[in-house]
Scaffold this active site. Structure first.
Site, PDB file in Angstrom:
ATOM      1  N   GLU A  72       1.069  -1.574  -0.063  1.00  0.00           N
ATOM      2  CA  GLU A  72       0.137   0.193   0.275  1.00  0.00           C
ATOM      3  C   GLU A  72       1.506   1.154   0.335  1.00  0.00           C
ATOM      4  O   GLU A  72       0.684   2.015  -0.642  1.00  0.00           O
ATOM      5  CB  GLU A  72      -1.339   0.166   0.873  1.00  0.00           C
ATOM      6  CG  GLU A  72      -2.074   1.236   1.708  1.00  0.00           C
ATOM      7  CD  GLU A  72      -1.747   2.016   3.150  1.00  0.00           C
ATOM      8  OE1 GLU A  72      -1.285   2.602   3.008  1.00  0.00           O
ATOM      9  OE2 GLU A  72      -1.748   1.144   4.190  1.00  0.00           O
ATOM     10  N   HIS A  73       1.716   1.344   0.528  1.00  0.00           N
ATOM     11  CA  HIS A  73       2.904   2.368   0.903  1.00  0.00           C
ATOM     12  C   HIS A  73       3.254   2.543  -0.334  1.00  0.00           C
ATOM     13  O   HIS A  73       3.637   3.980  -0.507  1.00  0.00           O
ATOM     14  CB  HIS A  73       3.403   2.418   1.648  1.00  0.00           C
ATOM     15  CG  HIS A  73       3.440   2.772   3.357  1.00  0.00           C
ATOM     16  ND1 HIS A  73       4.282   3.906   3.696  1.00  0.00           N
ATOM     17  CD2 HIS A  73       2.140   2.375   3.863  1.00  0.00           C
ATOM     18  CE1 HIS A  73       3.300   4.010   5.061  1.00  0.00           C
ATOM     19  NE2 HIS A  73       2.541   2.729   5.017  1.00  0.00           N
ATOM     20  N   GLU A 150       5.533   4.507  11.673  1.00  0.00           N
ATOM     21  CA  GLU A 150       4.678   4.284  11.772  1.00  0.00           C
ATOM     22  C   GLU A 150       3.417   3.409  12.762  1.00  0.00           C
ATOM     23  O   GLU A 150       2.958   3.924  14.254  1.00  0.00           O
ATOM     24  CB  GLU A 150       3.239   3.996  10.215  1.00  0.00           C
ATOM     25  CG  GLU A 150       1.736   3.532  10.292  1.00  0.00           C
ATOM     26  CD  GLU A 150       1.188   3.158   9.033  1.00  0.00           C
ATOM     27  OE1 GLU A 150       1.954   3.559   8.717  1.00  0.00           O
ATOM     28  OE2 GLU A 150       0.141   3.333   9.539  1.00  0.00           O
ATOM     29  N   LEU A 320     -19.916   1.293  29.376  1.00  0.00           N
ATOM     30  CA  LEU A 320     -20.319  -0.568  28.702  1.00  0.00           C
ATOM     31  C   LEU A 320     -20.130  -0.289  27.316  1.00  0.00           C
ATOM     32  O   LEU A 320     -21.033   0.509  26.831  1.00  0.00           O
ATOM     33  CB  LEU A 320     -21.285  -1.047  29.591  1.00  0.00           C
ATOM     34  CG  LEU A 320     -22.045  -2.652  28.653  1.00  0.00           C
ATOM     35  CD1 LEU A 320     -22.224  -3.078  29.896  1.00  0.00           C
ATOM     36  CD2 LEU A 320     -23.120  -2.361  27.588  1.00  0.00           C
ATOM     37  N   LYS A 863     -18.593  24.452   0.202  1.00  0.00           N
ATOM     38  CA  LYS A 863     -19.848  24.023   1.306  1.00  0.00           C
ATOM     39  C   LYS A 863     -19.674  23.226   2.016  1.00  0.00           C
ATOM     40  O   LYS A 863     -19.662  21.834   1.690  1.00  0.00           O
ATOM     41  CB  LYS A 863     -20.877  24.335  -0.535  1.00  0.00           C
ATOM     42  CG  LYS A 863     -20.862  25.531  -1.299  1.00  0.00           C
ATOM     43  CD  LYS A 863     -21.734  25.163  -2.177  1.00  0.00           C
ATOM     44  CE  LYS A 863     -21.507  24.770  -3.268  1.00  0.00           C
ATOM     45  NZ  LYS A 863     -22.333  24.669  -4.567  1.00  0.00           N
ATOM     46  N   PRO A 864     -21.136  23.738   3.425  1.00  0.00           N
ATOM     47  CA  PRO A 864     -20.964  22.986   4.074  1.00  0.00           C
ATOM     48  C   PRO A 864     -22.202  21.459   3.743  1.00  0.00           C
ATOM     49  O   PRO A 864     -22.640  21.786   3.040  1.00  0.00           O
ATOM     50  CB  PRO A 864     -21.492  22.888   5.128  1.00  0.00           C
ATOM     51  CG  PRO A 864     -21.830  24.703   4.829  1.00  0.00           C
ATOM     52  CD  PRO A 864     -20.968  25.132   3.263  1.00  0.00           C
ATOM     53  N   LYS A 865     -21.823  20.076   3.680  1.00  0.00           N
ATOM     54  CA  LYS A 865     -22.743  19.151   2.764  1.00  0.00           C
ATOM     55  C   LYS A 865     -23.285  18.642   3.505  1.00  0.00           C
ATOM     56  O   LYS A 865     -24.413  18.412   3.075  1.00  0.00           O
ATOM     57  CB  LYS A 865     -21.643  17.524   3.008  1.00  0.00           C
ATOM     58  CG  LYS A 865     -20.178  17.983   1.921  1.00  0.00           C
ATOM     59  CD  LYS A 865     -19.919  18.319   0.385  1.00  0.00           C
ATOM     60  CE  LYS A 865     -19.962  19.054   0.118  1.00  0.00           C
ATOM     61  NZ  LYS A 865     -19.031  20.146  -0.046  1.00  0.00           N
TER      62      LYS A 865
HETATM   63 ZN   LIG Z   1       0.890   3.506   7.278  1.00  0.00          ZN
END
Ligand SMILES: [Zn+2]
Length: 979
Positions: A72-73, A150, A320, A863-865
């Site tokens: 992924e990286h 990470e 809880l 714009k605010p969604k």
């Molecule tokens: Zn990562």
């Protein structure tokens, strides 16, 4: 499939979507079997795309933990068509966008967002990652380091440690035992010693799993569907289809002999939790009925008759959580977590007994259709009125859900209940039995029953957590198997907060900003009726100021205690509202104000508000409740010291910079002095003289808003507030010109390998439009290069970010780094970056500069969604006390006027390391640190920087001797805001 179309289209009328949703959808399957969901949102200013691949860390080869994550990286580091390594992030950054990705058990998800005018360019760059990634060898070493840091940042975080510890309870050889993040040892040292080439294995992995037939793509833009469709087909038809088969993992996670174990864990933070885990069926496979949801609704309930209510009455539990946790296809656990009080920890077996008594009650009563129907009704309502979220979130969630649900239910599948199946729910309920669970006890110390020094302790391999496993004792198990009913436990009653009136009057556009409908010596109410989203919802916010709440750390903590006790007492009633999507919060703000916030359906909000008022004015609490809340507060504040060092840096910076807040240490000291008797005499004084400022926004008219706004004052009947105090005093530190200082302190958690720096430059008064807008532009220009240098190239650490702090009347530019290197070296590296960046700004071409300015404008005008995010933008103006609601709009015009030359001048004056005028304060949090050759080589340079700084050791006396700036002022005279 027709020749010229190259895709098959799903009959879209079958796709179930919310009634509120005005977007258009098209769902196609390309020739290479890639499913693509296209979403046209004609007004969107932000476009987005997300792609999920049905492969995750469970597919890692046995001898390469973390390979899927590494893939992924490395995937992002250049493609044949766009070989430049940061081409993608640079493109996104200069068009108001950004990107990210994550790797989970069985899927890897990639996504980006960008100014909606630039979807095509971004999507083309994105698509190449799945067609011709370079996996450039020169990045291998660096990205391995990135993964290592990470992982470093997670090492001292209990949630990560517990996740890995759970895996010790699973059977040998099951893939879910794997370690998903990876580190240098698992991805480099060990493989090298075995002669395994990680990059070659990565290529094999990619070629085996990255196949179009197990990918799902979502493209979200403003273009008409056929244009989006043409883009997707053109850019993705080339993704290779090697007909990969998604792995099906065996469901036997824990064998018989592995059940009924208890794992003891010594956590980093001070907590006392028990977790019960029941191997369970996958709720997603039965999503039409959702038996897991049904059970978590009841087991997690907090009203009278529930497990939590009962434990709370006993003084045993503080929280809880219950629900079905899905690991991957076909594998889930039903998990119950309880945060115990000190007493509750001593009685942990009684607590578990109560849970099993509740199960027994559920089994004897059988599954209840009326409860299923109520859940169904509530979820139907929340689905039908579901508002838009940010495009990137929509794309990201849907591309994941496309892997899980049939096409017609991609949107509705996770939310709706479809069919009641009595037997299925009962089958799931029967899985909750004493033969089918493991227990995790997390505590720093033992108790009467659990003698820590008699346990055999071990260290977990990847996180180094201390743990011990043994059998749950037989006597106790026998008791659980022959459990009797507890008369205090019963099913909840019919929910009184189910909204019934959904009417919304579609009014014409009005004045776009809130207006004052009440303004007197105790009360100021801002009101805006919604004329954009037309949902039956309302958001109400109150800030109650009492002079005595903020005059000392002791009073501050009394206020906090009182509010927490009120909130907990209210819970048995408000919990019904909460599950019906009408939520409230009540807490003391950093500045010592009482903040009450209610969001939900306009039909029921008035009802909830009057309940809150009643409790606020008249409630009794017991000494044990007081003791338990006090204990919880003390632990929370102490646990701050176990947070990652960059969070400590943020705290100190905020503390030094704000006049009216107290530090963690001050609060902790005060807390120890709190007594039950004194709290009782404190409460009447607290509300004696108050001033309330509120904001009401949503589906209601002015008359209703006036009534709601008055609700507290009417009942509390406070004395008039002194006029001199109405103007709020929120003041921030104003450093002198040429000030360079460093506050140095140690990381509070001695086991953390990371140090951290927060490097801040005070620019000036935030009310100065010129300074403000130029700061926005510099932030924009700096963001990507800063990350690219300090994280990608220098590999200082995983946490690297830059940005602006906007405090009352001050604007600050900051860079934060968390790293194994010591803070002195980080200070040096930050200044090296600032020097290099000065040259970068000078050489930036006009086109690039223009694009970045456009990016600033896009962000200002975004714009605010939905209603809630619109409320949040109004609230910003109310909380900051400048009531400057159209600031962003004015600023977006002003951006256009700024020239490159002006930005260079601005930089040279406020940011440049050599400027005699700049004002700098950094916070250094140091841990053990890494003292390698790199640091030694630069020791002279580092020393010369340090010599230029005042070193602050006593933060209290430093703060006392500084100047604080002016308080906020209203942008327009207050009378001009009147309705
Ligand atoms: Zn990562």
């Amino acid at each position: 499939m027709t020749e010229n179309k190259r895709y098959i289209e799903f009959p879209i009328e079958k796709l179930i979507k919310p009634q509120q949703d005005d977007r258009e959808y098209k769902l196609i399957t390309l020739e290479n079997e890639l499913d693509v969901l296209l979403i046209n949102d004609k007004d969107t200013d932000i476009a987005s795309a997300s792609l999920s691949v049905n492969v995750g860390y469970l597919n890692d080869p046995e001898d390469l933990p973390g390979l899927a994550h590494f893939c992924e990286h490395l995937l992002f580091m250049g493609t044949e068509k766009y070989p430049k390594e940061n081409e993608y992030s640079e493109y996104l950054s200069s068009h108001g966008g950004g990107s990210n990705a994550y790797t989970s058990a069985e899927l890897t998800n990639y996504y980006f967002y960008v100014d909606s005018n630039h979807l095509e360019g971004a999507l083309d760059r994105f698509s190449q990652f799945f067609i011709s990634p370079l996996f450039d060898d020169s990045c291998t070493e660096r990205e391995l380091n990135a993964i290592n840091s990470e992982n470093d940042k997670n090492l001292q975080v209990d949630e990560w440690r517990q996740e890995q510890l759970k895996k010790l309870l699973y059977r040998e050889g099951h893939p879910i035992k794997k370690f998903g993040t990876g580190n240098l040892e698992t991805l480099k040292t060990i493989p090298e010693s075995k002669g395994i080439n990680t990059r070659e294995e990565l290529l094999k992995f990619y070629n085996k799993y990255y196949s179009s037939n197990i990918m799902k793509l979502v493209v979200y833009g403003k273009e008409p569907l056929d244009i989006l469709c043409e883009m997707a087909v053109r850019m993705f038809y080339n993704v290779k289809n090697i007909h990969a088969v998604p792995t099906k993992f065996p469901p036997d996670t824990i064998l018989r002999e592995g059940l009924n174990k208890v794992l003891f864990y010594k956590p980093v933070k001070d907590m006392r939790n028990i977790d019960l885990l029941f191997p369970f069926k996958d709720d997603v496979e039965h999503y039409l009925t959702k038996p897991g949801h049904y059970l978590s609704h009841l087991i997690g309930h907090e009203s009278e008759g529930s497990i939590f209510y009962h434990l709370k009455e006993k003084g045993w539990a503080q929280a809880l959580y219950a629900g079905s946790m899905r690991e991957c296809r076909g594998i889930a656990f039903f998990s119950i977590t309880i945060e115990l009080t000190e007493q509750g920890y001593e009685h942990y077996k009684d607590v578990i007994t109560v849970i099993f008594q509740y199960f027994e009650m559920l089994k004897q009563q059988g599954s209840q259709k009326w409860i299923f129907d109520e859940c169904k009704t509530l979820d139907d309502i929340s689905f039908q009125f579901k508002e838009k979220s940010k495009p990137v979130r929509t794309a990201n969630v849907l591309s994941k859900d496309m892997l899980l649900y049939p096409k017609e239910h991609i949107i509705a599948g996770p939310s709706l209940y479809f069919e009641y199946k009595k037997e299925l729910i009962e089958e799931f309920t029967n899985n909750l039995n004493a033969d089918n669970f493991v227990l995790i006890v997390s505590s720093k110390n033992g108790n009467e029953d659990i003698k820590f020094d008699e346990l055999e302790w071990k260290k977990e391999r990847y996180y180094g957590s201390d743990y011990s496993i043994r059998d749950i004792d037989n006597e106790f198990l026998k008791k659980l198997k022959n459990i009797e009913l507890n008369p205090d436990l019963h099913l909840p009653t019919v929910n009184p907060f189910v909204p019934k009136d959904f009417s919304v009057e579609k009014i014409l556009k009005e004045d776009p900003y809130p207006k004052l409908i009440t303004d007197n010596s105790n009360l100021r109410i801002w009101f805006k009726r919604d004329d954009t989203f037309f949902v039956p919802k309302l958001n109400v916010f109150f800030e109650i100021r009492s002079p005595i709440a903020k005059c000392s750390p002791l009073n501050y903590m009394y206020t906090a205690m009182y509010l927490q006790l009120v909130k907990e007492a209210l819970n048995k009633e408000s919990y019904y509202a909460e599950i019906a999507d009408t939520k409230f919060n009540i807490k003391v703000s950093n500045e010592g104000n009482i903040n009450i916030n209610v969001q939900g359906y306009s039909d029921v909000i008035g009802n909830l508000l009057s309940i809150i008022t009643n409790y606020l004015l008249d409630f009794k609490f017991k000494t044990e409740e007081f003791d338990n809340v006090k204990d919880k507060f003390i632990r929370t504040l102490k646990n701050f010291s176990m947070e990652n060092p960059y969070k400590q840096a943020l705290h100190y910076a905020h503390y030094i910079s704000s006049e009216s807040i107290f530090s963690v240490d001050e609060k902790l000291e005060a807390l120890k002095q709190l007594t039950y008797e004194n709290l009782k005499s404190f409460i009447p004084l607290l509300l004696n003289q108050i001033y309330i400022e509120g904001l009401i926004h949503g589906n209601c008219n002015k008359e209703t808003a006036e009534k709601l706004g008055n609700i507290f004052i009417e009942k509390i009947k406070p004395l008039p507030y002194p006029e001199s105090l109405i103007k709020s005093s929120l003041r921030s530190l104003y450093l002198k010109k040429g000030f360079h200082g460093i506050y140095k302190t140690k990381a509070l958690n001695p086991n953390n390998v990371n140090s951290s720096i927060q490097y801040s430059l005070q620019i000036g008064d935030i009310d100065d439009q010129d300074l403000r807008v130029k700061s926005y532009i510099v932030r924009q220009l700096m963001n990507e290069p800063c990350f690219d240098k300090l994280r990608t190239k220098e590999q200082l650490g995983y946490i690297v970010f830059s940005g602006l702090f906007t405090r009352p009347r001050i604007i600050e530019l900051y860079i934060i780094v968390q790293s194994e290197y010591g803070p002195d070296y980080l200070e040096y590296k930050v200044e090296e970056f600032l020097n290099e960046f000065k040259e970068t700004i000078k050489t930036i071409d006009d086109e690039e500069f223009r694009k970045n300015k456009e990016s600033v404008i896009t962000k200002l005008l975004e714009k605010p969604k939905n209603l809630a995010s619109q409320t949040a933008t109004f609230l910003k103006g109310v909380e900051a006390k400048n009531y400057d609601f159209d600031r962003d709009k004015r600023d977006s015009e002003y951006v256009k006027k700024i020239t490159k030359k002006e930005i260079i001048e601005f930089y040279e004056k406020y940011v440049d390391v050599k400027s005699p005028e700049r004002k700098k304060l950094s916070i250094h949090i140091s841990s053990k640190g890494k003292d390698n050759d790199l640091v030694k080589e630069k020791q002279n340079e580092i020393n010369s920087i340090l010599n230029n700084n005042i070193i602050i050791e006593d933060v209290y006396s430093f703060r006392r001797n500084q100047n604080f700036g002016p308080s906020p002022v209203s942008y327009k005279p207050i009378d001009e805001y009147k309705y």
